[in-house]
Design a protein around this motif. Structure first.
Motif, mmCIF file in Angstrom:
data_model
loop_
_atom_site.group_PDB
_atom_site.id
_atom_site.type_symbol
_atom_site.label_atom_id
_atom_site.label_comp_id
_atom_site.label_asym_id
_atom_site.label_seq_id
_atom_site.Cartn_x
_atom_site.Cartn_y
_atom_site.Cartn_z
ATOM 1 N N PRO A 186 8.765 20.974 12.569
ATOM 2 C CA PRO A 186 8.955 20.174 11.355
ATOM 3 C C PRO A 186 8.163 18.871 11.409
ATOM 4 O O PRO A 186 8.145 18.178 12.420
ATOM 5 N N GLY A 187 7.486 18.564 10.323
ATOM 6 C CA GLY A 187 6.817 17.286 10.210
ATOM 7 C C GLY A 187 5.539 17.158 11.004
ATOM 8 O O GLY A 187 5.025 16.057 11.155
ATOM 9 N N VAL A 188 5.014 18.277 11.517
ATOM 10 C CA VAL A 188 3.830 18.171 12.363
ATOM 11 C C VAL A 188 2.594 17.818 11.538
ATOM 12 O O VAL A 188 1.623 17.290 12.067
ATOM 13 N N ARG A 189 2.639 18.104 10.236
ATOM 14 C CA ARG A 189 1.494 17.773 9.395
ATOM 15 C C ARG A 189 1.746 16.529 8.551
ATOM 16 O O ARG A 189 0.874 16.090 7.838
ATOM 17 N N ASP A 190 2.963 15.992 8.605
ATOM 18 C CA ASP A 190 3.250 14.800 7.799
ATOM 19 C C ASP A 190 2.808 13.549 8.535
ATOM 20 O O ASP A 190 2.359 13.589 9.668
ATOM 21 N N ASP A 191 2.999 12.454 7.833
ATOM 22 C CA ASP A 191 2.804 11.179 8.477
ATOM 23 C C ASP A 191 3.850 11.014 9.566
ATOM 24 O O ASP A 191 5.017 11.355 9.366
ATOM 25 N N PRO A 192 3.465 10.537 10.741
ATOM 26 C CA PRO A 192 4.478 10.320 11.781
ATOM 27 C C PRO A 192 5.466 9.256 11.337
ATOM 28 O O PRO A 192 5.106 8.299 10.664
ATOM 29 N N ARG A 193 6.707 9.450 11.725
ATOM 30 C CA ARG A 193 7.719 8.482 11.302
ATOM 31 C C ARG A 193 7.528 7.169 12.053
ATOM 32 O O ARG A 193 6.869 7.109 13.082
ATOM 33 N N VAL A 234 -0.752 8.946 3.323
ATOM 34 C CA VAL A 234 -2.207 8.794 3.365
ATOM 35 C C VAL A 234 -2.623 7.946 4.562
ATOM 36 O O VAL A 234 -3.716 8.112 5.091
ATOM 37 N N THR A 235 -1.731 7.058 5.019
ATOM 38 C CA THR A 235 -2.179 6.066 5.990
ATOM 39 C C THR A 235 -2.236 6.619 7.406
ATOM 40 O O THR A 235 -3.130 6.254 8.159
ATOM 41 N N GLY A 236 -1.298 7.457 7.791
ATOM 42 C CA GLY A 236 -1.207 7.868 9.191
ATOM 43 C C GLY A 236 -1.984 9.129 9.487
ATOM 44 O O GLY A 236 -2.501 9.794 8.604
ATOM 45 N N VAL A 237 -2.049 9.439 10.774
ATOM 46 C CA VAL A 237 -2.706 10.662 11.217
ATOM 47 C C VAL A 237 -1.634 11.602 11.738
ATOM 48 O O VAL A 237 -0.873 11.235 12.631
ATOM 49 N N PRO A 238 -1.533 12.828 11.203
ATOM 50 C CA PRO A 238 -0.485 13.738 11.665
ATOM 51 C C PRO A 238 -0.745 14.248 13.075
ATOM 52 O O PRO A 238 -1.873 14.226 13.563
ATOM 53 N N LEU A 239 0.334 14.708 13.702
ATOM 54 C CA LEU A 239 0.254 15.172 15.087
ATOM 55 C C LEU A 239 -0.729 16.324 15.242
ATOM 56 O O LEU A 239 -1.415 16.430 16.255
ATOM 57 N N VAL A 240 -0.835 17.164 14.216
ATOM 58 C CA VAL A 240 -1.636 18.372 14.377
ATOM 59 C C VAL A 240 -3.104 18.026 14.608
ATOM 60 O O VAL A 240 -3.813 18.713 15.350
ATOM 61 N N LEU A 241 -3.560 16.904 14.042
ATOM 62 C CA LEU A 241 -4.960 16.512 14.267
ATOM 63 C C LEU A 241 -5.176 16.051 15.707
ATOM 64 O O LEU A 241 -6.206 16.349 16.317
ATOM 65 N N TYR A 242 -4.199 15.296 16.240
ATOM 66 C CA TYR A 242 -4.312 14.896 17.646
ATOM 67 C C TYR A 242 -4.316 16.124 18.553
ATOM 68 O O TYR A 242 -5.068 16.192 19.523
ATOM 69 N N LEU A 243 -3.479 17.099 18.220
ATOM 70 C CA LEU A 243 -3.455 18.316 19.043
ATOM 71 C C LEU A 243 -4.776 19.060 18.931
ATOM 72 O O LEU A 243 -5.238 19.663 19.900
ATOM 73 N N ALA A 244 -5.407 19.013 17.749
ATOM 74 C CA ALA A 244 -6.704 19.667 17.601
ATOM 75 C C ALA A 244 -7.753 18.997 18.484
ATOM 76 O O ALA A 244 -8.537 19.675 19.168
ATOM 77 N N VAL A 245 -7.768 17.657 18.493
ATOM 78 C CA VAL A 245 -8.718 16.943 19.365
ATOM 79 C C VAL A 245 -8.436 17.280 20.824
ATOM 80 O O VAL A 245 -9.346 17.552 21.619
#
Lengths: 174, 106
Positions: free
Chosen positions: A116-123, B5-16
């Motif tokens: 859950p939330g892996v593609r959202d903005d981190p909290r 819009v402002t933050g970077v999601p975890l999935v992009l860090y995992l991709a890097v």
């Protein structure tokens, strides 16, 4: 938006430097390319609210470890550049196969993950990466791993001394 | 929704992290100069650190930072031993080529 731009620049620079690290044949140039990767990764750490780890990355990795590499390369001199012709070129196909298979698996996992939330903005986060939080975590919960790493460093130092001593004896005795 | 819009999601860090890991793995497998292999191992360890810190932020805990610092210590120890081996091999007047250093292969 600014965070995304910084992330993009750091990510591209990290991957590009990594490609240089594994393609350049001269160890000296590959080491200098590694500095680029390490600094880009430090930028990523800052973006991930980990300022302390980023500082340690710059000081220990880009400072101490890279200097150690460069020192050994300078000590060994020209012979380190030699890389003989590809006798095992046919095995490189297997290396590429393994890497491509792993890449496909990774893409599939990242594309289909249900986390859950892996593609959202981190909290919004608490102070998890400052020196105080890390110091408290080391003393409170992770005291045993902390001592174990000091033991690892001691064993590595003793091993390096033993290797150096044997090398000197081999040079003088033969 | 404007914050997304402002933050970077975890999935992009995992991709890097995954890209760095694959490049390091490729480097370990196709290089035969032990110095270049050690450099590629550094790439592997760094990719693991990126994933650790990324998940640490995702779960909002400090544990990943602790692990990343331990990984750095292990990397330093590994470099010291690895470079010591390289220098020892060099002093024996042997070729710096892991395919020719095969007396332990059995």
């Amino acid at each position: 938006m600014g965070e995304r731009i910084v992330f993009g620049v750091a990510a591209v620079s990290a991957v590009a430097s990594a490609i240089l690290v594994i393609t350049l044949r001269s160890p000296f140039r590959a080491t200098v390319a590694l500095i680029g990767t390490l600094l880009s990764v430090a930028v990523l750490f800052v973006l991930m609210a980990a300022p302390f780890v980023a500082a340690i990355q710059v000081i220990v990795y880009a400072g101490a470890i890279v200097v150690l590499f460069l020192f050994v390369i300078a000590y060994l001199g020209e012979r380190t550049v030699i890389e003989v012709a590809d006798r095992l070129a046919r095995y490189q196909a297997f290396a590429w196969l393994a890497v491509i298979a792993l890449a496909i698996q990774g893409v599939v996992v990242l594309a289909t993950t249900k986390l859950p939330g892996v593609r959202d903005d981190p909290r919004a986060v608490d102070d998890i990466g400052g020196p105080e939080a890390i110091g408290r975590a080391f003393i409170d919960r992770y005291i045993v791993p902390f001592e174990a790493t000091s033991l690892v460093l001691l064993v590595a130092a003793v091993g390096a001394v033993l290797l150096a001593k044997r090398g000197v004896r081999g040079e003088g005795g033969r | 929704m404007t914050e997304t819009v402002t933050g970077v999601p975890l999935v992009l860090y995992l991709a890097v992290s995954g890209a760095l890991f694959l490049l390091g793995l490729l480097g370990v497998m196709i290089r035969r100069n032990p110095l270049l292999m050690l450099l590629a191992v550094e790439l592997l360890l760094n990719s693991a650190n990126v994933a650790l810190i990324g998940f640490s932020r995702y779960w909002n805990v400090t544990d990943g930072h602790i692990f990343a610092l331990v990984v750095m210590v292990v990397a330093a120890a590994e470099v010291v031993i690895g470079l010591g081996l390289v220098v020892a091999v060099y002093k024996q007047r042997l070729e710096l080529d892991v395919d020719q250093l095969s007396s332990l292969r059995g």
